[in-house]
Design an enzyme around this catalytic site. Structure first.
Site, PDB file in Angstrom:
ATOM      1  CB  CYS A  78      39.614 -36.496 -13.377  1.00 18.73           C
ATOM      2  SG  CYS A  78      40.874 -36.215 -14.633  1.00 18.73           S
ATOM      3  CG  LEU A  79      39.273 -30.363 -14.760  1.00 18.96           C
ATOM      4  CD1 LEU A  79      40.305 -29.300 -15.113  1.00 18.96           C
ATOM      5  CD2 LEU A  79      37.919 -29.731 -14.521  1.00 18.96           C
ATOM      6  CG  HIS A 110      44.178 -36.874  -9.820  1.00 20.88           C
ATOM      7  ND1 HIS A 110      42.888 -37.351  -9.664  1.00 20.88           N
ATOM      8  CD2 HIS A 110      44.195 -36.306 -11.052  1.00 20.88           C
ATOM      9  CE1 HIS A 110      42.180 -37.094 -10.757  1.00 20.88           C
ATOM     10  NE2 HIS A 110      42.947 -36.450 -11.609  1.00 20.88           N
ATOM     11  CD  GLU A 111      46.216 -33.086 -11.743  1.00 18.61           C
ATOM     12  OE1 GLU A 111      46.363 -33.304 -12.969  1.00 18.61           O
ATOM     13  OE2 GLU A 111      45.100 -32.914 -11.222  1.00 18.61           O
ATOM     14  N   GLY A 144      43.949 -28.960 -10.424  1.00 20.32           N
ATOM     15  CA  GLY A 144      45.164 -29.508 -11.009  1.00 20.32           C
ATOM     16  C   GLY A 144      44.906 -29.852 -12.465  1.00 20.32           C
ATOM     17  CG  HIS A 181      46.248 -37.015 -15.589  1.00 24.61           C
ATOM     18  ND1 HIS A 181      45.248 -37.646 -16.278  1.00 24.61           N
ATOM     19  CD2 HIS A 181      45.632 -36.301 -14.614  1.00 24.61           C
ATOM     20  CE1 HIS A 181      44.064 -37.341 -15.738  1.00 24.61           C
ATOM     21  NE2 HIS A 181      44.271 -36.527 -14.719  1.00 24.61           N
ATOM     22  CD  GLN A 212      43.770 -33.607 -16.797  1.00 21.20           C
ATOM     23  OE1 GLN A 212      44.540 -33.079 -16.011  1.00 21.20           O
ATOM     24  NE2 GLN A 212      42.486 -33.775 -16.527  1.00 21.20           N
TER      25      GLN A 212
HETATM   26 NI    NI Z   1      42.765 -35.675 -13.561  1.00 25.59          NI
END
Ligand code: NI
Length: 186
Positions: free
Chosen positions: A98-99, A140-141, A45, A144, A50
């Site tokens: 998370c990236l 989660h996404e 995701g 953000h 991000q």
């Molecule tokens: Ni994330």
């Protein structure tokens, strides 16, 4: 085009993102770039903040997890202007990463059932229920888009435990295996 991923400590990850109101070529290429960036970094995701863009856009593809989480099969989707309605308040704890926080994995409590209302890449409206790990990825996404990251949900004790790792990310000392953008120097 692969884009660098903005890392923890960058202010863009803490802003509330703006809704998408029009479909144009810029949006189409942005979505393509987001999918390419997510796949390149082995993510499941990715949210627009991000990649440094404070717009309410999320891309998801949890298909690689389908063996363990069947609800993630064929889950490639672009989600614009999402709205989450919690259907069952019972929370379950599972590991997340998370990236934007490379090298950090922590258990996070989230609800397992939700209804999502969103718009697709053509701004068509959709509504569907999600459960299990798909519900987790979506929460989660979508966090953000409101300037939140997954470690905002962990205990103070756990946060203390990963303090060093976090400051290494903020200070640009963490090695990242994909193009990344560190927080500006203070
Ligand atoms: Ni994330």
């Amino acid at each position: 085009m692969k884009l660098p991923i903005y890392l923890y400590g960058h202010p863009v990850l803490r802003k509330v993102s703006e809704p998408i109101t029009a479909v144009d070529d810029q949006l189409k290429s942005l979505l393509e770039n987001m999918f390419e960036t997510m796949y390149n970094s082995d993510g499941i995701g990715l949210a627009a903040p991000q990649i440094g863009i404070n717009k309410r856009i999320v891309v998801i593809d949890g298909s690689v997890l389908a063996e363990d989480f069947p609800e993630c099969a064929d889950s490639k989707m672009a989600i614009l202007n999402p709205e989450i309605e919690i259907l069952d308040g019972e929370e379950v704890s599972r590991g997340e990463g998370c990236l934007s926080l490379p090298g950090i994995a922590e258990d996070v409590k989230r609800v397992e059932h939700l209804r999502l209302r969103w718009q697709d890449e053509n701004l068509e409206h959709h509504e569907r229920e999600f459960s299990g790990f798909m519900a987790r990825i979506i929460q989660h996404e979508c966090d953000h888009l409101d300037g939140k990251v997954f470690i905002d949900h962990i205990s103070a004790a756990r946060k203390l435990f990963i303090k060093r790792k976090l400051s290494n990310i903020v200070e640009g000392k963490t090695r990242v295996e994909y193009p990344a953008k560190y927080a500006p120097r203070r």
